[in-house]
Design an enzyme around this catalytic site. Sequence first.
Site, short mmCIF file in Angstrom:
data_model
loop_
_atom_site.label_atom_id
_atom_site.label_comp_id
_atom_site.label_asym_id
_atom_site.label_seq_id
_atom_site.Cartn_x
_atom_site.Cartn_y
_atom_site.Cartn_z
N LYS A 63 0.76 -1.20 0.04
CA LYS A 63 0.03 0.02 -0.04
C LYS A 63 0.93 1.25 0.02
O LYS A 63 0.67 2.27 -0.83
CB LYS A 63 -0.90 -0.11 1.12
CG LYS A 63 -1.96 -1.03 1.09
CD LYS A 63 -2.76 -1.20 2.44
CE LYS A 63 -3.92 -2.36 2.36
NZ LYS A 63 -4.36 -2.60 3.71
N GLN A 93 -3.64 -1.06 9.70
CA GLN A 93 -3.91 -2.27 9.20
C GLN A 93 -4.45 -3.39 10.16
O GLN A 93 -3.80 -3.36 11.42
CB GLN A 93 -2.22 -2.71 8.96
CG GLN A 93 -2.15 -4.23 7.98
CD GLN A 93 -2.86 -4.26 6.89
OE1 GLN A 93 -2.89 -3.24 6.10
NE2 GLN A 93 -3.65 -5.31 6.65
N ASP A 96 -10.50 3.79 4.39
CA ASP A 96 -10.89 2.48 4.44
C ASP A 96 -12.33 2.18 4.28
O ASP A 96 -12.85 1.18 3.76
CB ASP A 96 -10.36 1.68 5.44
CG ASP A 96 -9.24 0.51 5.30
OD1 ASP A 96 -9.21 0.44 3.88
OD2 ASP A 96 -8.55 0.23 6.08
#
Length: 297
Positions: free
Chosen positions: A53, A97, A120
């Site tokens: 990412k 994460q 997200d």
Amino acid sequence: MAEIISGTAIRKEILSELKQEIQEMHEKHGIVPGLATILVGNNPASVSYVTLKAKTAKDIGCLEIQDNRPENISEQELLDIIRQYNDDPRIHGILVQLPLPRHINENKVLYAIDPDKDVDGFHPVNVGRMLIGGEVTGFLPCTPAGIQEMLVRSGTELSGAEVVVVGRSNIVGKPLSVLLAQKGRGGNATVTMVHTGTRNLAEHCRRADVLIVAAGRPGLVQADWIKPGATVIDVGVNRIGFNETTGKPILSGDVDFEAAEKIAGKITPVPGGVGPMTIAMLMKNTVLSAKRHLNLC
Ligand code: NAP
């Protein structure tokens, strides 16, 4: 034989569009989108996801802060770090994460992220905005948004289509079912969401013009569950063994691909299908956040 919908190719297309937008944003407004990725501990899968990412963000011209913290960080310290990024004007997107170590309450951490930086799309405020739809726009969760984008870019007709989604998780099945039923671009479908409580699962799948499978069960969907010519999106990523030569896991989806590609009109492979889209949509959300910050949309 079915047409293959390549997530790898679509991701490349999206990233190149975003790179161009970022360059223009920098030239006209003197800023670039900023993404902070927070990793706790060193779980190998999480390290590799975060690294990818961060690298992707950097490659397209974002400011990228990769913030790695030790496994034993306290919940309060992590919450404080998130608040710092919430207040940092250079940062437009914050990603924590998952999974987090057991001593940290994941929901508490995710809910501490400013919803306007929650790229997200997991914050309840953004889930609510997605559900309301229309003019009310937040950040869409990346995997469902990526699937919708694949369907649109592959020319799959959704308006009026019968869509069957196998799975009702909060990160894939449920939000995807909502997105595809919304009025507007990439929606307007008639959606049925099925799960382990569904009677006659195969019957539901057989009438789908678009069949999306997110169950995490290798080989669940057989060829005779697929309507001839249907579009099949296989979200499943299952480790079914190890390649002894490369030492890498062998991945399989939830659909019997070899048999299904002889019946379907379009189909996604595993790997190289839905997987690559998730990162592309994360970058898209980060750029969108920066544009909102500049009042460009
Ligand atoms: P999950 O939370 O385990 O949910 C699976 C869903 O499938 C549940 O709703 C479950 O029903 C349903 N299900 C399982 N077995 C079934 C069966 N035999 N018949 C009918 N329904 C069944 O999984 P998830 O997080 O949504 O992920 C699903 C798959 O997608 C996994 O393989 C995951 O690795 C993959 N995935 C890929 C990406 C990506 O490529 N970027 C992202 C996310 C997930 P119940 O609710 O009744 O238990």
